[in-house]
Enzyme design. Structure first.
Site, PDB file in Angstrom:
ATOM      1  N   HIS A   7       0.820  -1.210   0.000  1.00  0.00           N
ATOM      2  CA  HIS A   7       0.000   0.000   0.000  1.00  0.00           C
ATOM      3  C   HIS A   7       0.853   1.259   0.000  1.00  0.00           C
ATOM      4  O   HIS A   7       2.031   1.231   0.333  1.00  0.00           O
ATOM      5  CB  HIS A   7      -0.988   0.030   1.180  1.00  0.00           C
ATOM      6  CG  HIS A   7      -0.357   0.074   2.542  1.00  0.00           C
ATOM      7  ND1 HIS A   7      -0.117  -1.055   3.288  1.00  0.00           N
ATOM      8  CD2 HIS A   7       0.081   1.118   3.295  1.00  0.00           C
ATOM      9  CE1 HIS A   7       0.432  -0.710   4.442  1.00  0.00           C
ATOM     10  NE2 HIS A   7       0.569   0.600   4.475  1.00  0.00           N
ATOM     11  N   HIS A  79       3.981   7.075   3.765  1.00  0.00           N
ATOM     12  CA  HIS A  79       4.949   5.983   3.609  1.00  0.00           C
ATOM     13  C   HIS A  79       4.523   5.012   2.516  1.00  0.00           C
ATOM     14  O   HIS A  79       3.384   5.044   2.050  1.00  0.00           O
ATOM     15  CB  HIS A  79       5.171   5.227   4.924  1.00  0.00           C
ATOM     16  CG  HIS A  79       3.993   4.443   5.420  1.00  0.00           C
ATOM     17  ND1 HIS A  79       3.066   4.962   6.292  1.00  0.00           N
ATOM     18  CD2 HIS A  79       3.595   3.161   5.180  1.00  0.00           C
ATOM     19  CE1 HIS A  79       2.150   4.043   6.569  1.00  0.00           C
ATOM     20  NE2 HIS A  79       2.439   2.941   5.898  1.00  0.00           N
ATOM     21  N   GLU A 130       7.702   0.972   5.142  1.00  0.00           N
ATOM     22  CA  GLU A 130       7.150  -0.054   6.020  1.00  0.00           C
ATOM     23  C   GLU A 130       7.351  -1.405   5.328  1.00  0.00           C
ATOM     24  O   GLU A 130       7.116  -1.515   4.126  1.00  0.00           O
ATOM     25  CB  GLU A 130       5.650   0.182   6.252  1.00  0.00           C
ATOM     26  CG  GLU A 130       5.001  -0.878   7.120  1.00  0.00           C
ATOM     27  CD  GLU A 130       3.494  -0.657   7.297  1.00  0.00           C
ATOM     28  OE1 GLU A 130       2.929  -1.275   8.208  1.00  0.00           O
ATOM     29  OE2 GLU A 130       2.889   0.126   6.510  1.00  0.00           O
TER      30      GLU A 130
END
Length: 134
Positions: A7, A79, A130
């Site tokens: 994502h 992010h 991440e």
């Protein structure tokens, strides 16, 4: 080591308005809001077919998203999240390579119920990364 892009996370000042814009204006499928107290955020995921957009709103005092929104009041990209096959092996490889894992270095449970770690943006050209266990 990197798998698919899981994502792209966007910090937003108003989660309900952002959710409505993606759902009603763009016609996207969105999830119900999910509070993640351990991460200090409430999230909504937007399904865009080949990946997702994660909408992040601050949850409680000291939320890292609140600090981001102070600097970027209208919101913005927060992010990128990539999948990895083995989060611990990935973390250990990155640390051995000189990358900085944020926090205490141990994975936390992310929004999808899987372990995640975050990598310092200064090590990845200004982008917070991440990693999520696939």
């Amino acid at each position: 080591m990197l798998g698919r892009l899981n994502h792209v996370a966007l910090a937003v000042p108003d989660l309900a308005a952002a959710t409505a814009a993606y759902r009603d204006t763009l016609g996207a499928r969105v999830t119900a809001p999910q509070a993640l107290p351990e991460h200090g955020v409430t999230v909504v995921f937007v399904d865009v077919g080949n990946t997702r957009i994660e909408l992040l709103e601050p949850l409680g005092e000291g939320s890292p998203i609140a600090e981001f929104l102070e600097k970027n009041p209208s919101g913005g990209m927060h992010h990128l999240c990539y999948e990895v096959d083995d989060i611990l092996a990935a973390r250990d490889h990155l640390i051995a390579s000189g990358a900085r894992v944020l926090g205490h270095g141990n994975p936390k449970t992310g929004a999808h119920g899987k372990p995640v770690v975050f990598l310092h943006p200064k090590d990845f050209f200004g982008t917070l990364v991440e990693l999520e266990q696939a």
